[in-house]
Design a protein around this motif. Sequence first.
Motif, PDB file in Angstrom:
ATOM      1  N   PHE A 166       0.825  -1.207   0.000  1.00 20.73           N
ATOM      2  CA  PHE A 166       0.000   0.000   0.000  1.00 20.73           C
ATOM      3  C   PHE A 166       0.861   1.259   0.000  1.00 20.73           C
ATOM      4  O   PHE A 166       0.600   2.206  -0.747  1.00 20.73           O
ATOM      5  N   GLU A 167       1.891   1.260   0.827  1.00 22.60           N
ATOM      6  CA  GLU A 167       2.776   2.423   0.884  1.00 22.60           C
ATOM      7  C   GLU A 167       3.438   2.671  -0.471  1.00 22.60           C
ATOM      8  O   GLU A 167       3.577   3.822  -0.901  1.00 22.60           O
ATOM      9  N   SER A 168       3.841   1.613  -1.124  1.00 23.13           N
ATOM     10  CA  SER A 168       4.450   1.731  -2.442  1.00 23.13           C
ATOM     11  C   SER A 168       3.453   2.307  -3.449  1.00 23.13           C
ATOM     12  O   SER A 168       3.789   3.199  -4.239  1.00 23.13           O
ATOM     13  N   LYS A 169       2.253   1.808  -3.421  1.00 22.61           N
ATOM     14  CA  LYS A 169       1.228   2.299  -4.352  1.00 22.61           C
ATOM     15  C   LYS A 169       0.844   3.736  -4.050  1.00 22.61           C
ATOM     16  O   LYS A 169       0.576   4.528  -4.960  1.00 22.61           O
ATOM     17  N   LYS A 170       0.846   4.091  -2.788  1.00 16.64           N
ATOM     18  CA  LYS A 170       0.546   5.475  -2.420  1.00 16.64           C
ATOM     19  C   LYS A 170       1.633   6.399  -2.963  1.00 16.64           C
ATOM     20  O   LYS A 170       1.350   7.495  -3.465  1.00 16.64           O
ATOM     21  N   ALA A 171       2.877   5.957  -2.894  1.00 16.82           N
ATOM     22  CA  ALA A 171       3.978   6.754  -3.451  1.00 16.82           C
ATOM     23  C   ALA A 171       3.811   6.917  -4.966  1.00 16.82           C
ATOM     24  O   ALA A 171       4.068   7.997  -5.514  1.00 16.82           O
ATOM     25  N   MET A 172       3.358   5.850  -5.629  1.00 14.31           N
ATOM     26  CA  MET A 172       3.127   5.943  -7.077  1.00 14.31           C
ATOM     27  C   MET A 172       1.973   6.908  -7.387  1.00 14.31           C
ATOM     28  O   MET A 172       2.036   7.664  -8.363  1.00 14.31           O
ATOM     29  N   ILE A 173       0.937   6.870  -6.551  1.00 15.15           N
ATOM     30  CA  ILE A 173      -0.188   7.798  -6.716  1.00 15.15           C
ATOM     31  C   ILE A 173       0.304   9.226  -6.558  1.00 15.15           C
ATOM     32  O   ILE A 173      -0.019  10.106  -7.370  1.00 15.15           O
ATOM     33  N   ASP A 174       1.091   9.470  -5.526  1.00 16.17           N
ATOM     34  CA  ASP A 174       1.649  10.808  -5.300  1.00 16.17           C
ATOM     35  C   ASP A 174       2.472  11.256  -6.502  1.00 16.17           C
ATOM     36  O   ASP A 174       2.381  12.408  -6.936  1.00 16.17           O
ATOM     37  N   HIS A 175       3.276  10.340  -7.045  1.00 20.13           N
ATOM     38  CA  HIS A 175       4.113  10.657  -8.200  1.00 20.13           C
ATOM     39  C   HIS A 175       3.254  11.005  -9.417  1.00 20.13           C
ATOM     40  O   HIS A 175       3.533  11.974 -10.136  1.00 20.13           O
ATOM     41  N   ILE A 207       0.164  12.111  -9.490  1.00 20.64           N
ATOM     42  CA  ILE A 207      -0.524  13.391  -9.273  1.00 20.64           C
ATOM     43  C   ILE A 207       0.458  14.547  -9.437  1.00 20.64           C
ATOM     44  O   ILE A 207       0.139  15.565 -10.062  1.00 20.64           O
ATOM     45  N   ALA A 208       1.671  14.389  -8.913  1.00 18.93           N
ATOM     46  CA  ALA A 208       2.688  15.434  -9.067  1.00 18.93           C
ATOM     47  C   ALA A 208       3.024  15.641 -10.540  1.00 18.93           C
ATOM     48  O   ALA A 208       3.203  16.786 -10.988  1.00 18.93           O
ATOM     49  N   SER A 209       3.083  14.544 -11.298  1.00 17.50           N
ATOM     50  CA  SER A 209       3.361  14.655 -12.738  1.00 17.50           C
ATOM     51  C   SER A 209       2.241  15.399 -13.454  1.00 17.50           C
ATOM     52  O   SER A 209       2.503  16.245 -14.328  1.00 17.50           O
ATOM     53  N   LEU A 210       0.997  15.087 -13.095  1.00 15.97           N
ATOM     54  CA  LEU A 210      -0.142  15.784 -13.702  1.00 15.97           C
ATOM     55  C   LEU A 210      -0.096  17.286 -13.412  1.00 15.97           C
ATOM     56  O   LEU A 210      -0.324  18.112 -14.299  1.00 15.97           O
ATOM     57  N   ILE A 211       0.218  17.618 -12.172  1.00 14.00           N
ATOM     58  CA  ILE A 211       0.268  19.026 -11.775  1.00 14.00           C
ATOM     59  C   ILE A 211       1.405  19.744 -12.489  1.00 14.00           C
ATOM     60  O   ILE A 211       1.236  20.867 -12.977  1.00 14.00           O
ATOM     61  N   SER A 212       2.567  19.102 -12.580  1.00 10.73           N
ATOM     62  CA  SER A 212       3.700  19.768 -13.233  1.00 10.73           C
ATOM     63  C   SER A 212       3.483  19.892 -14.743  1.00 10.73           C
ATOM     64  O   SER A 212       3.958  20.846 -15.366  1.00 10.73           O
ATOM     65  N   ALA A 213       2.749  18.951 -15.339  1.00 11.59           N
ATOM     66  CA  ALA A 213       2.474  19.027 -16.775  1.00 11.59           C
ATOM     67  C   ALA A 213       1.391  20.065 -17.096  1.00 11.59           C
ATOM     68  O   ALA A 213       1.322  20.573 -18.219  1.00 11.59           O
ATOM     69  N   ASN A 214       0.564  20.369 -16.091  1.00 12.52           N
ATOM     70  CA  ASN A 214      -0.531  21.338 -16.278  1.00 12.52           C
ATOM     71  C   ASN A 214      -0.537  22.336 -15.122  1.00 12.52           C
ATOM     72  O   ASN A 214      -1.459  22.322 -14.296  1.00 12.52           O
TER      73      ASN A 214
END
Length: 142
Positions: A49-58, A60-67
């Motif tokens: 779960f912690e690993s998947k949460k880190a991927m989710i954070d990544h 979302i961060a990618s989406l925000i930085s791209a837009n």
Amino acid sequence: MLSYHLQSALSDLRDLIKITESDVEDIKVVNHNPQFDRLKLKEEKLKSFESKKAMIDHEIASLISANPSVELPELLNEEQHEYLTELKVELQNLRDANKRYAKLVLAVSNLYNTFLERLVPTEMQGYSRVASKDSTILKVRV
């Protein structure tokens, strides 16, 4: 990809809740061995779960930085919003299950410690506890 990570994280959370609920039921009937047997599985699910949460954070961060000019709620589709809402609900459910389990563990621990203290009274010697010399219930004969 974000939707996949959200689904996967939800699955891990639901598994953790089921495991914790099983632990609650087992501790109520003094069935401790299955709890210990599930410990490794619980740790694996938590790491997953912690690993998947880190991927989710990544993601979302990618989406925000791209837009950068678009707000986060507008970047996510309806399905992703639903997954995030479910994730929040399941995290609360896990918290509640862990809270119930912790209360039972504390009660059992206090019970065992009280029994032990009555069988073998202890006293403080400096910073450590040692068996009291005037134990009344348990007498050791040499």
